[in-house]
Write a protein that holds these residues in place. Structure first.
Motif, PDB file in Angstrom:
ATOM      1  N   ASN A  78       0.829  -1.205   0.000  1.00 27.12           N
ATOM      2  CA  ASN A  78       0.000   0.000   0.000  1.00 27.12           C
ATOM      3  C   ASN A  78       0.863   1.254   0.000  1.00 27.12           C
ATOM      4  OD1 ASN A  78      -2.345  -1.473   0.078  1.00 27.12           O
ATOM      5  ND2 ASN A  78      -2.367  -1.565   2.318  1.00 27.12           N
ATOM      6  N   TYR A  79       1.913   1.197   0.800  1.00 28.20           N
ATOM      7  CA  TYR A  79       2.830   2.334   0.831  1.00 28.20           C
ATOM      8  C   TYR A  79       3.449   2.559  -0.541  1.00 28.20           C
ATOM      9  CZ  TYR A  79       2.707   2.812   5.900  1.00 28.20           C
ATOM     10  OH  TYR A  79       2.319   3.044   7.171  1.00 28.20           O
ATOM     11  N   ASN A  80       3.779   1.458  -1.199  1.00 27.14           N
ATOM     12  CA  ASN A  80       4.391   1.620  -2.514  1.00 27.14           C
ATOM     13  C   ASN A  80       3.456   2.314  -3.487  1.00 27.14           C
ATOM     14  OD1 ASN A  80       6.745   0.488  -1.672  1.00 27.14           O
ATOM     15  ND2 ASN A  80       6.197  -1.591  -2.336  1.00 27.14           N
ATOM     16  N   GLN A  81       2.167   1.983  -3.361  1.00 24.71           N
ATOM     17  CA  GLN A  81       1.187   2.671  -4.203  1.00 24.71           C
ATOM     18  C   GLN A  81       1.134   4.159  -3.836  1.00 24.71           C
ATOM     19  OE1 GLN A  81      -0.409   2.096  -6.838  1.00 24.71           O
ATOM     20  NE2 GLN A  81      -1.852   3.824  -6.826  1.00 24.71           N
ATOM     21  N   GLY A  82       1.143   4.457  -2.531  1.00 27.85           N
ATOM     22  CA  GLY A  82       1.155   5.854  -2.084  1.00 27.85           C
ATOM     23  C   GLY A  82       2.397   6.577  -2.572  1.00 27.85           C
ATOM     24  N   LEU A  83       3.515   5.846  -2.541  1.00 25.62           N
ATOM     25  CA  LEU A  83       4.777   6.425  -3.007  1.00 25.62           C
ATOM     26  C   LEU A  83       4.666   6.853  -4.466  1.00 25.62           C
ATOM     27  CD1 LEU A  83       7.844   6.950  -2.525  1.00 25.62           C
ATOM     28  CD2 LEU A  83       8.243   4.644  -3.378  1.00 25.62           C
ATOM     29  N   LYS A  84       4.012   6.009  -5.272  1.00 22.48           N
ATOM     30  CA  LYS A  84       3.836   6.339  -6.685  1.00 22.48           C
ATOM     31  C   LYS A  84       3.107   7.668  -6.832  1.00 22.48           C
ATOM     32  CE  LYS A  84       3.491   1.875  -9.017  1.00 22.48           C
ATOM     33  NZ  LYS A  84       2.480   1.002  -9.646  1.00 22.48           N
ATOM     34  N   ILE A  85       2.039   7.831  -6.013  1.00 20.22           N
ATOM     35  CA  ILE A  85       1.253   9.064  -6.123  1.00 20.22           C
ATOM     36  C   ILE A  85       2.091  10.254  -5.666  1.00 20.22           C
ATOM     37  CG2 ILE A  85      -0.879  10.203  -5.410  1.00 20.22           C
ATOM     38  CD1 ILE A  85      -2.053   7.817  -6.306  1.00 20.22           C
ATOM     39  N   THR A  86       2.765  10.094  -4.519  1.00 18.89           N
ATOM     40  CA  THR A  86       3.598  11.188  -4.033  1.00 18.89           C
ATOM     41  C   THR A  86       4.659  11.554  -5.062  1.00 18.89           C
ATOM     42  OG1 THR A  86       3.259  10.741  -1.691  1.00 18.89           O
ATOM     43  CG2 THR A  86       5.332  11.782  -2.290  1.00 18.89           C
ATOM     44  N   LEU A  87       5.300  10.530  -5.615  1.00 19.51           N
ATOM     45  CA  LEU A  87       6.349  10.783  -6.604  1.00 19.51           C
ATOM     46  C   LEU A  87       5.807  11.502  -7.833  1.00 19.51           C
ATOM     47  CD1 LEU A  87       8.753   7.729  -7.006  1.00 19.51           C
ATOM     48  CD2 LEU A  87       9.328  10.143  -6.674  1.00 19.51           C
ATOM     49  N   SER A  88       4.674  10.980  -8.359  1.00 17.68           N
ATOM     50  CA  SER A  88       4.214  11.578  -9.608  1.00 17.68           C
ATOM     51  C   SER A  88       3.672  12.979  -9.378  1.00 17.68           C
ATOM     52  CB  SER A  88       3.169  10.685 -10.287  1.00 17.68           C
ATOM     53  OG  SER A  88       2.209  10.287  -9.353  1.00 17.68           O
ATOM     54  N   ILE A  89       2.990  13.174  -8.243  1.00 10.62           N
ATOM     55  CA  ILE A  89       2.459  14.520  -8.014  1.00 10.62           C
ATOM     56  C   ILE A  89       3.610  15.499  -7.771  1.00 10.62           C
ATOM     57  CG2 ILE A  89       2.090  14.685  -5.504  1.00 10.62           C
ATOM     58  CD1 ILE A  89      -0.828  15.508  -6.307  1.00 10.62           C
ATOM     59  N   SER A  90       4.665  15.028  -7.111  1.00  6.28           N
ATOM     60  CA  SER A  90       5.810  15.907  -6.887  1.00  6.28           C
ATOM     61  C   SER A  90       6.509  16.229  -8.198  1.00  6.28           C
ATOM     62  CB  SER A  90       6.816  15.258  -5.935  1.00  6.28           C
ATOM     63  OG  SER A  90       6.205  14.972  -4.708  1.00  6.28           O
ATOM     64  N   LEU A  91       6.727  15.214  -9.006  1.00  2.33           N
ATOM     65  CA  LEU A  91       7.439  15.432 -10.268  1.00  2.33           C
ATOM     66  C   LEU A  91       6.676  16.384 -11.185  1.00  2.33           C
ATOM     67  CD1 LEU A  91       9.002  12.012 -11.305  1.00  2.33           C
ATOM     68  CD2 LEU A  91      10.139  14.227 -11.076  1.00  2.33           C
ATOM     69  N   ILE A  92       5.373  16.108 -11.346  1.00  2.55           N
ATOM     70  CA  ILE A  92       4.589  16.980 -12.225  1.00  2.55           C
ATOM     71  C   ILE A  92       4.607  18.403 -11.681  1.00  2.55           C
ATOM     72  CG2 ILE A  92       2.289  17.436 -13.144  1.00  2.55           C
ATOM     73  CD1 ILE A  92       1.808  14.411 -13.100  1.00  2.55           C
ATOM     74  N   SER A  93       4.391  18.534 -10.366  1.00  2.00           N
ATOM     75  CA  SER A  93       4.364  19.883  -9.785  1.00  2.00           C
ATOM     76  C   SER A  93       5.707  20.574  -9.919  1.00  2.00           C
ATOM     77  CB  SER A  93       3.976  19.816  -8.311  1.00  2.00           C
ATOM     78  OG  SER A  93       2.742  19.172  -8.174  1.00  2.00           O
ATOM     79  N   MET A  94       6.799  19.802  -9.846  1.00  2.04           N
ATOM     80  CA  MET A  94       8.119  20.402 -10.020  1.00  2.04           C
ATOM     81  C   MET A  94       8.205  21.074 -11.375  1.00  2.04           C
ATOM     82  SD  MET A  94      10.982  17.739  -8.681  1.00  2.04           S
ATOM     83  CE  MET A  94      10.927  17.164  -6.978  1.00  2.04           C
TER      84      MET A  94
END
Ligand SMILES: Nc1ncnc2c1ncn2[C@@H]1O[C@H](COP(=O)(O)OP(=O)(O)OP(=O)(O)O)[C@@H](O)[C@H]1O
Ligand SMILES: [Mg+2]
Lengths: 276, 240
Positions: free
Chosen positions: A50-66
């Motif tokens: 579950n954390y890994n799935q959350g990590l994906k969201i955190t990563l992608s939202i951070s990258l796009i926002s960057m």
């Protein structure tokens, strides 16, 4: 080079002793907790996927926002340096009002306020369930999360860019213009490449801040890392300490490499203008 | 070729150029001398539009400098300027410094621009520095590179603002020699300098500026032997 070697040895020793001390303290806390709290690491670790799935969201939202905030940041920085007073003032107001708000207020304002007035996520509703790399990027929460995060961060990044551009002597721009370059050519080939070198360290720090701020998006129940950790809790599995420790470890995994990179770049860029 | 008519320029309350009239003909070398703060740099910067003038007319090759912007970029391609502090681009190699403007502004092919840049570097005797960065050059080499960077745009006019004042004495000659060569090739030049030897030898006319005005213009022999203006006389006494 004995001097250099002994210095490394000294820092190595200090790093080692500090780590040992910290581990000792944590261990003592752990021991004393164990008197009153029963650890369930095995069961808690079972929700890692579950954390890994959350990590994906955190990563992608951070990258796009960057990317969005970098682009937006450059534009606003240019606005702050514009010849026209009205443009300068508008971008000034934008930067100062956002910078002085807590991020969580921005998130609430965007998601519960602006979304009512401008329901742009509805435009994407046909693809609401489309997932890319397991990330539902057309989901309303995701879209508004990206908007809030990038616009908020753009105000900080704009100021970093402005500082960088102003740190480059105006003679550089004049030399470029004197060769017949347009304003944009002089920015693109002469000012910005030099400004980038100046701002890479503060910019990397800001990106660390961006990753950390993304955690506050739990408030709109976007299932990024933090929200994922919160959701693991249930009456059957009340392993709060374990869940949040895992959460902290995930964030450190993301932010420490970025911080080290920032430190490294700072050193490298400070040494000389260039070592190729 | 360069026409400066009744030019006035002020910074807030500071009245820097108080009605400048000057004509520079094709192939002419004009040296401008004058005390510090008399407005020499400001005048040069007005000629290529780095400073806006409040009143008057500046025309270079028939293009009015104070008019529209599109004209200004075009006019600047014909006006090379060399600054006291070189102002090379520190993040580009010497070669790139020279080729960037021809490639991006004139849309010259990169190969062609490189070939020309190498010719220019050979001319100033440092082709082996093509891949170096400006910080790896001596002051004299930097200034010569900044001159050929301007030449790469094939300007019809060159402006020099105290090109040797930041240099150590032993490097001044190499820069002045290059400027002399340009003059012999009949480049139109305006040179702000304190190098009176250069003025005597190379200039067609010397203009003397004081208090925002050009108070004397004369051929060098006449200017140095029989200055008319009192301030020019004192200036020459001081310098010689
Ligand atoms: N951007 C500016 N804003 C305000 N004042 C300026 C500006 N540029 C120049 N000045 C002022 O205008 C006056 C003339 O300056 P200028 O640089 O043209 O003199 P100069 O003759 O080139 O002197 P020097 O021999 O020291 O280079 C000076 O008093 C200077 O302080
Ligand atoms: Mg000057």
């Amino acid at each position: 080079m004995p001097g250099l070697f002994s210095r490394y040895l000294k820092y190595g020793w200090r790093f080692f002793s500090a780590t040992a001390l910290l581990v000792l303290i944590l261990w003592l806390v752990y021991i004393s907790l164990e008197q009153t709290y029963i650890f369930h690491w095995n069961q808690a670790l079972r929700s890692l996927h579950n954390y890994n799935q959350g990590l994906k969201i955190t990563l992608s939202i951070s990258l796009i926002s960057m990317f969005v905030s970098l682009g937006l940041g450059i534009i606003i920085a240019m606005g702050r340096l514009s010849r026209w007073t009205i443009v300068r003032d508008l971008s000034g107001v934008f930067v100062h009002s956002l910078r002085n708000l807590p991020f969580i207020v921005v998130v609430l304002l965007f998601y519960f306020g602006l979304r009512q007035a401008f329901p742009i996520d509805r435009l994407f509703s046909p693809w609401r369930r489309v997932e890319i790399w397991g990330v539902p990027i057309f989901d309303g929460r995701f879209i508004w999360g990206v908007l809030a995060l990038s616009i908020f961060e753009a105000s900080f990044i704009a100021e970093i860019f402005r500082g960088g551009i102003q740190a480059i002597h105006k003679e550089q721009g004049e030399a470029a213009r004197s060769l017949g370059m347009s304003y944009f050519q002089s920015m693109r080939y002469v000012i910005l490449p030099q400004a980038f070198r100046v701002i890479i360290p503060p910019l990397t720090n800001e990106l660390v801040a961006l990753v950390k701020e993304s955690s506050l998006l739990f408030i709109i129940s976007l299932e990024e890392l933090t929200q994922t950790a919160r959701l693991q809790y249930s009456t059957g599995r009340p392993f709060v300490f374990e869940y949040y420790t895992i959460l902290a470890a995930y964030y450190l995994m993301l932010t420490i490499p970025l911080s080290i990179l920032s430190h490294f770049l700072e050193r490298r860029l400070a040494v000389g203008d260039r070592n190729r | 070729m360069i026409e400066i008519v009744e030019v006035h320029k002020w910074f807030g309350r500071l009245y820097v150029l108080q009605g400048i009239n000057l004509q520079v003909d094709e192939r002419e070398v004009l040296v401008i001398a004058g005390a510090s703060g008399s407005g020499k740099s400001t005048l040069l910067r007005c000629v290529n539009g780095l400073e806006k003038i409040q009143r008057g007319q500046i025309t270079v090759n028939g293009i009015s400098i104070q008019d529209s912007k599109s004209n200004l970029n075009r006019a600047r391609q014909q006006i090379g300027i060399v600054f006291q502090n070189y102002n090379l681009f520190p993040h580009m190699t010497v070669l790139k410094n020279i080729t960037i403007a021809p490639v991006k502004v004139k849309r010259m092919r990169t190969e062609e621009a490189k070939k020309r840049a190498m010719h220019l570097l050979e001319r100033i005797g440092i082709p082996e520095k093509a891949k170096s960065y400006p910080e790896q050059l001596s002051g004299g080499q930097r200034q010569r590179v900044s001159i050929v960077r301007a030449l790469a745009m094939e300007p019809t006019v060159m402006l020099f603002d105290e090109p040797t004042s930041a240099l150590d004495p032993e490097m001044i000659k190499e820069v002045l020699d290059l400027m002399k060569e340009l003059a012999q090739e009949k480049m139109t030049m305006i040179v702000v300098t304190h190098e009176m030897g250069f003025a005597r030898e190379v200039a067609d006319r010397v203009a003397f500026m004081a208090d925002g005005q050009i108070v004397e213009v004369a051929p060098p022999a006449q200017f140095f032997e029989h200055p008319q203006d009192e301030r020019a006389r004192r200036f020459i006494e001081q310098i010689l």
